[in-house]
Design a protein around this motif. Structure first.
Motif, PDB file in Angstrom:
ATOM      1  N   LEU A 132     -12.787 -20.247  15.372  1.00 43.40           N
ATOM      2  CA  LEU A 132     -13.296 -19.567  14.526  1.00 43.40           C
ATOM      3  C   LEU A 132     -13.447 -19.972  12.666  1.00 43.40           C
ATOM      4  CD1 LEU A 132     -13.242 -15.606  16.019  1.00 43.40           C
ATOM      5  CD2 LEU A 132     -14.433 -17.151  16.728  1.00 43.40           C
ATOM      6  N   ASN A 154     -18.881 -19.331  12.146  1.00 38.86           N
ATOM      7  CA  ASN A 154     -19.618 -20.402  13.284  1.00 38.86           C
ATOM      8  C   ASN A 154     -20.430 -20.122  13.058  1.00 38.86           C
ATOM      9  OD1 ASN A 154     -16.485 -20.347  14.587  1.00 38.86           O
ATOM     10  ND2 ASN A 154     -17.003 -19.690  16.351  1.00 38.86           N
ATOM     11  N   MET A 204     -17.269 -14.227  20.272  1.00 40.44           N
ATOM     12  CA  MET A 204     -16.521 -15.022  20.037  1.00 40.44           C
ATOM     13  C   MET A 204     -15.133 -15.264  20.357  1.00 40.44           C
ATOM     14  SD  MET A 204     -18.569 -16.002  16.044  1.00 40.44           S
ATOM     15  CE  MET A 204     -19.868 -16.338  15.650  1.00 40.44           C
TER      16      MET A 204
END
Length: 600
Positions: free
Chosen positions: A244, A221, A240
């Motif tokens: 992704l 990312n 996250m």
């Protein structure tokens, strides 16, 4: 007219310093491995077309300022950094324009088919009858079922693009991290690089087939991970969620296999808890199991850490777990055993203070030699396969237990309850028959020479001598019962199990565990009975006979527990008989896991 420009010509500036005459066409020749500035010419087709257009435009321009502008553009196009950026931009742009895969309009095709069929049943038209027959055909029903199964699945991944610099360069991949489930990837550090060390079966990464072992992760990312530790990467990923995006340098040696690897089924001969293992690569991915559990090993690519599912948990836990590989487990257990033996040998001795340096060196063990010696005796996994016994050839039932477990009484009870179903093997002896005895009924009476000959040939499961006469259970006697269609009931000493299991008789072994109760110590729950007695410090307060029983059971389970198919705690005989019959009945209706050598 054709002008061929080699990469050396390009760098010596035929396009940098002069105008190409009218009517000339630029063609790149594949020298130096077909690359220019590290980029293959086949990837520069669009750049080549653009270059050709600029050259044609330059020939039609008359003023010096325009000529200079075109030359600047030509210089820019020939720079490797610009070429790589151009190719990456084109690849990503093309991928973003691609249509998404078609999504199903419904996941209830079978339900719609049933509704249509019910409507058609009330119709008298011939077309309705024909359509009803079509909808009821097995092939169409199977097609509808397959459609609904696929329609219910969620799309877990998406390829954004592979950016082609040479045959392996960078790859931009998007994975969807859903339902708080790990991606199923572990990483390692090589210098300042972050490398994918394994892709775990069943995870999003494995399903996508976009990440491979050996790939280098550059960004996640848009967050650079180069130079970060494994723990840093783990922390970044844990924060996250959702989509992704990984920027990777693929491992050029990886070849994607179109076939799933063969699954190996094993029985665990030891218990494992990843929370207590400092060496497991990822504690969250570790798979805990107990001695006797059946494990389905899906990957042995890493010899130290296999990937596996526990039997019956494949649907409950789609992501495979990590378990110690066989050789790795043997090696570290051998090291523990060697160090323990060494410490026991010098326990209570201050030999380090009393021995000279030369003498102390002689006492130190040789790791390789000692570990190889112990590894042969360390039980890890046994490969198994499913086996369904033949209706006419029943597996012998072997009851094992200490002298006061009641296993012989349970055998006699089964023989008396169902004599048409159960029988015993006629033992062999060298003594003379008594008046009422018939050869082949009470005993098989043989000569001492014949008995010893069969004993040397390994035909006896167990044998012994009493009052100068030999007695024993011959495999041929057991085989005779098996061939008759009855179930052979045996009561054996534990040391006889290895001989029985190495035969072709395929025994089913049940350990009869006695109830370790006494007036001063009421029974504990069966599942923690013996382990608790030994660990809570009550062992020294037990009566002598109870303490001996506990020790005997512990010893038998430690030395022979990997051979047991089932364990029954004999508290009440009626209940134990019922449990025995239930286990034996299952052999007729359910396949059992047995050593794979028995099946092959």
């Amino acid at each position: 007219m054709l002008l061929k420009l080699n990469s050396s010509d390009l760098q010596s500036s035929p396009l940098h310093s002069r105008i190409v005459p009218c009517g000339l066409k630029v063609e790149f020749t594949q020298c130096f491995g077909g690359k220019y500035n590290g980029i293959p010419y086949k990837s520069l087709k669009e750049l080549g077309d653009l270059l050709d257009s600029l050259l044609r435009l330059q020939l039609r321009l008359t003023d010096a300022e325009s000529q200079q502008d075109v030359e600047l553009l030509l210089e820019l196009l020939l720079q490797s950094d610009f070429q790589q950026a151009f190719i990456m931009h084109r690849s990503v742009a093309q991928s973003m324009r691609r249509l998404c895969p078609p999504f199903p309009l419904t996941a209830n095709a079978q339900q719609l088919r049933d509704e249509v069929e019910s409507v058609l049943q009330s119709s008298k038209h011939t077309e309705a009858t024909e359509l009803t027959g079509l909808l009821m055909s097995p092939r169409l029903q199977a097609l509808m079922e397959a459609h609904d199964c696929i329609a219910e699945q969620k799309l877990d991944f998406e390829t954004i693009e592979s950016v082609d610099q040479d045959e392996k360069t960078t790859k931009l991949v998007s994975l969807e991290k859903t339902r708080d489930m790990p991606l199923g990837v572990t990483v390692r550090n090589e210098d300042d690089r972050v490398i994918v060390s394994r892709v775990v079966s069943g995870g999003t990464a494995e399903k996508s087939n976009l990440l491979s072992e050996g790939d280098e992760i550059l960004e996640i990312n848009s967050v650079s991970v180069r130079g970060k530790s494994v723990n840093d990467v783990h922390n970044i990923l844990s924060c996250m969620h959702g989509s992704l995006t990984f920027l990777l340098i693929p491992n050029s040696q990886n070849k994607i296999s179109l076939h799933r690897p063969t699954v190996m089924h094993v029985k665990a001969n030891f218990s494992y808890d990843p929370s207590d293992d400092p060496y497991v690569p990822c504690r969250e991915l570790g798979l805990s199991f107990q001695k006797g559990d059946i494990l389905h090993v899906t990957s042995q690519d890493d010899p130290n850490w296999w990937q596996a599912y526990k039997d019956g948990h494949e649907d409950q836990k789609p992501l495979a777990g990590l378990i110690p590989g066989k050789s790795f487990q043997q090696h570290r257990e051998a090291m523990k055993k060697t160090i323990t033996d060494r410490n026991q040998e010098f326990k209570g001795k201050l030999w380090c203070a009393k021995k000279s340096k030369k003498q102390r060196n002689k006492l130190l063990f040789n790791p390789s030699k000692n570990i190889e010696h112990h590894s042969e005796d360390i039980l890890t996994y046994e490969e198994v396969a499913l086996y369904h016994q033949s209706p006419n050839r029943k597996r012998p039932i072997a009851l094992i237990g200490p002298p006061n477990s009641g296993h012989d009484e349970l055998r006699q009870r089964l023989l008396s309850l169902q004599p048409d179903r159960f029988t015993g093997a006629v033992p062999h002896t060298t003594r003379n028959p008594r008046t009422h005895e018939v050869n082949g009924r009470e005993y098989n009476f043989v000569s001492r020479q014949s008995f010893q000959s069969d004993l040397a040939a390994g035909k006896f499961i167990e044998s012994g001598e009493f009052e100068q006469n030999l007695y024993g259970t011959n495999m041929d006697s057991v085989r005779q019962v098996v061939n008759s269609g009855k179930i052979c009931l045996l009561c054996l000493q534990p040391r006889s199990l290895r001989v029985l299991c190495s035969s072709d008789l395929k025994p089913y072994i049940i350990f009869i565990r006695p109830s370790p109760s006494s007036p001063s110590h009421p029974p504990l729950p069966p599942q923690e009975r013996f382990s608790t007695l030994l660990t809570r410090g009550v062992k020294k307060h037990m009566p002598e006979d109870v303490r001996e029983t506990v020790e005997k059971v512990r010893e038998m389970e430690h030395s022979y527990g990997h051979l047991f198919d089932a364990i029954i705690t004999n508290i009440e005989q009626e209940k134990s008989v019922s449990e025995l019959l239930s286990l034996i009945d299952k052999l007729d209706i359910e396949p059992q896991w047995v050593p794979s050598a028995w099946v092959s």
